[in-house]
Write a protein that holds these residues in place. Sequence first.
Motif, PDB file in Angstrom:
ATOM      1  N   LEU A   1       1.115  -0.948  -0.071  1.00  0.00           N
ATOM      2  CA  LEU A   1      -0.145  -0.427  -0.157  1.00  0.00           C
ATOM      3  C   LEU A   1       0.980   1.015  -0.437  1.00  0.00           C
ATOM      4  N   PRO A   2       1.051   1.715  -0.518  1.00  0.00           N
ATOM      5  CA  PRO A   2       1.487   3.386  -0.842  1.00  0.00           C
ATOM      6  C   PRO A   2       0.955   4.114  -0.444  1.00  0.00           C
ATOM      7  N   VAL A   3       1.747   5.068   0.728  1.00  0.00           N
ATOM      8  CA  VAL A   3       0.637   6.394   1.585  1.00  0.00           C
ATOM      9  C   VAL A   3       1.786   7.241   1.505  1.00  0.00           C
ATOM     10  N   ASN A   4       0.575   8.227   0.698  1.00  0.00           N
ATOM     11  CA  ASN A   4       1.789  10.421   0.400  1.00  0.00           C
ATOM     12  C   ASN A   4       1.665  10.369   0.961  1.00  0.00           C
ATOM     13  N   SER A   5       1.779  11.137   2.395  1.00  0.00           N
ATOM     14  CA  SER A   5       1.552  12.305   2.799  1.00  0.00           C
ATOM     15  C   SER A   5       2.455  13.533   3.080  1.00  0.00           C
ATOM     16  N   HIS A   6       2.388  14.326   2.548  1.00  0.00           N
ATOM     17  CA  HIS A   6       3.163  15.854   2.501  1.00  0.00           C
ATOM     18  C   HIS A   6       4.113  15.388   1.455  1.00  0.00           C
ATOM     19  N   PHE A   7       4.330  15.215   0.717  1.00  0.00           N
ATOM     20  CA  PHE A   7       5.476  14.763  -0.211  1.00  0.00           C
ATOM     21  C   PHE A   7       5.863  13.489  -0.217  1.00  0.00           C
ATOM     22  N   ASN A   8       5.749  12.561   0.607  1.00  0.00           N
ATOM     23  CA  ASN A   8       6.937  11.709   1.547  1.00  0.00           C
ATOM     24  C   ASN A   8       5.924  10.454   1.127  1.00  0.00           C
ATOM     25  N   LEU A   9       6.809   9.675   0.291  1.00  0.00           N
ATOM     26  CA  LEU A   9       6.297   8.083  -0.105  1.00  0.00           C
ATOM     27  C   LEU A   9       6.990   7.651   0.920  1.00  0.00           C
ATOM     28  N   TRP A  10       5.563   6.917   1.445  1.00  0.00           N
ATOM     29  CA  TRP A  10       6.102   5.062   2.373  1.00  0.00           C
ATOM     30  C   TRP A  10       5.211   3.920   1.508  1.00  0.00           C
ATOM     31  N   PHE A  11       5.821   2.892   2.578  1.00  0.00           N
ATOM     32  CA  PHE A  11       4.626   1.531   2.031  1.00  0.00           C
ATOM     33  C   PHE A  11       4.796   0.939   2.947  1.00  0.00           C
ATOM     34  N   ALA A  12       2.863   0.286   3.247  1.00  0.00           N
ATOM     35  CA  ALA A  12       2.265  -0.139   4.159  1.00  0.00           C
ATOM     36  C   ALA A  12       2.046  -2.001   3.511  1.00  0.00           C
ATOM     37  N   THR A  13       1.761  -2.729   4.468  1.00  0.00           N
ATOM     38  CA  THR A  13       1.715  -4.489   4.470  1.00  0.00           C
ATOM     39  C   THR A  13       0.475  -4.455   4.004  1.00  0.00           C
ATOM     40  N   SER A  14      -0.284  -3.148   5.140  1.00  0.00           N
ATOM     41  CA  SER A  14      -2.438  -3.470   5.450  1.00  0.00           C
ATOM     42  C   SER A  14      -2.286  -1.817   5.042  1.00  0.00           C
ATOM     43  N   VAL A  15      -4.252  -2.580   4.953  1.00  0.00           N
ATOM     44  CA  VAL A  15      -5.183  -0.797   4.834  1.00  0.00           C
ATOM     45  C   VAL A  15      -5.432  -0.475   5.868  1.00  0.00           C
ATOM     46  N   GLU A  16      -5.641  -1.965   6.680  1.00  0.00           N
ATOM     47  CA  GLU A  16      -6.276  -1.418   8.455  1.00  0.00           C
ATOM     48  C   GLU A  16      -4.830  -0.648   8.659  1.00  0.00           C
ATOM     49  N   GLU A  17      -5.105   0.334   9.433  1.00  0.00           N
ATOM     50  CA  GLU A  17      -3.731   0.308  10.118  1.00  0.00           C
ATOM     51  C   GLU A  17      -2.793   1.238  10.328  1.00  0.00           C
ATOM     52  N   PRO A  18      -2.242   1.863   8.915  1.00  0.00           N
ATOM     53  CA  PRO A  18      -0.749   1.071   7.525  1.00  0.00           C
ATOM     54  C   PRO A  18       0.500   2.076   8.487  1.00  0.00           C
ATOM     55  N   TRP A  19       0.075   3.011   8.987  1.00  0.00           N
ATOM     56  CA  TRP A  19       0.968   3.024  10.528  1.00  0.00           C
ATOM     57  C   TRP A  19       1.354   2.181  11.312  1.00  0.00           C
ATOM     58  N   LYS A  20       0.710   0.965  11.779  1.00  0.00           N
ATOM     59  CA  LYS A  20       1.503   0.039  12.262  1.00  0.00           C
ATOM     60  C   LYS A  20       2.209  -1.428  11.504  1.00  0.00           C
ATOM     61  N   PHE A  21       2.164  -0.934   9.869  1.00  0.00           N
ATOM     62  CA  PHE A  21       2.441  -1.960   9.356  1.00  0.00           C
ATOM     63  C   PHE A  21       3.306  -1.445   8.148  1.00  0.00           C
ATOM     64  N   ARG A  22       4.126  -0.309   8.527  1.00  0.00           N
ATOM     65  CA  ARG A  22       4.681   0.549   7.613  1.00  0.00           C
ATOM     66  C   ARG A  22       6.180   0.041   7.392  1.00  0.00           C
ATOM     67  N   VAL A  23       6.259  -0.347   6.264  1.00  0.00           N
ATOM     68  CA  VAL A  23       7.889  -0.689   6.285  1.00  0.00           C
ATOM     69  C   VAL A  23       8.522  -0.174   5.164  1.00  0.00           C
TER      70      VAL A  23
ATOM     71  N   ARG B   1      13.079   6.291   9.540  1.00  0.00           N
ATOM     72  CA  ARG B   1      13.178   6.334  11.212  1.00  0.00           C
ATOM     73  C   ARG B   1      13.446   8.142  11.024  1.00  0.00           C
ATOM     74  N   GLY B   2      13.132   8.852   9.695  1.00  0.00           N
ATOM     75  CA  GLY B   2      13.634   9.988   9.527  1.00  0.00           C
ATOM     76  C   GLY B   2      14.585  10.575   9.401  1.00  0.00           C
ATOM     77  N   GLU B   3      15.832   9.374   9.537  1.00  0.00           N
ATOM     78  CA  GLU B   3      17.771   9.952   9.532  1.00  0.00           C
ATOM     79  C   GLU B   3      17.641   9.828   7.692  1.00  0.00           C
ATOM     80  N   PRO B   4      18.560  10.670   7.837  1.00  0.00           N
ATOM     81  CA  PRO B   4      18.879  10.884   5.727  1.00  0.00           C
ATOM     82  C   PRO B   4      19.019   9.468   5.336  1.00  0.00           C
ATOM     83  N   VAL B   5      19.074   8.459   4.824  1.00  0.00           N
ATOM     84  CA  VAL B   5      19.374   7.217   4.149  1.00  0.00           C
ATOM     85  C   VAL B   5      20.843   7.545   3.266  1.00  0.00           C
ATOM     86  N   ALA B   6      19.891   8.340   2.339  1.00  0.00           N
ATOM     87  CA  ALA B   6      20.356   8.833   0.918  1.00  0.00           C
ATOM     88  C   ALA B   6      19.501   9.471   0.091  1.00  0.00           C
ATOM     89  N   ARG B   7      20.821  10.674  -0.908  1.00  0.00           N
ATOM     90  CA  ARG B   7      19.491  11.487  -1.609  1.00  0.00           C
ATOM     91  C   ARG B   7      19.978  11.066  -3.272  1.00  0.00           C
TER      92      ARG B   7
END
Length: 100
Positions: A27-49, A66-72
């Motif tokens: 599941l792609p989640v787009n918030s404030h131009f940030n894109l992250w992914f989850a494994t469930s549509v139910e409470e995706p923040w709990k299944f963030r990967v 987790r908020g820390e830069p990995v790469a650009r």
Amino acid sequence: MWPDDRHPRAHALLAAAYAQPVLRRLLPVNSHFNLWFATSVEEPWKFRVGHVRCPDEDGLYGVRRRGEPVARTETPEEAAALVVAALPAGLGPVVTSPGG
């Protein structure tokens, strides 16, 4: 994209993610131009990967964990490849039974 789209770089992140088969299963989640992914549509923040991708103000694409830069990266495709490389093996959608 709409002809008057004001955020082509955010859409470029989504398009690059869609081009990756493993990310299409999540599941792609787009918030404030940030894109992250989850494994469930139910409470995706709990299944963030994986990592979060975001368009940086200077034209690059940031990849964070987790908020820390990995790469650009210079392209959204490079950012998508980093996200895929960091995913756990055998990752797929979480299937929940009806009612819980």
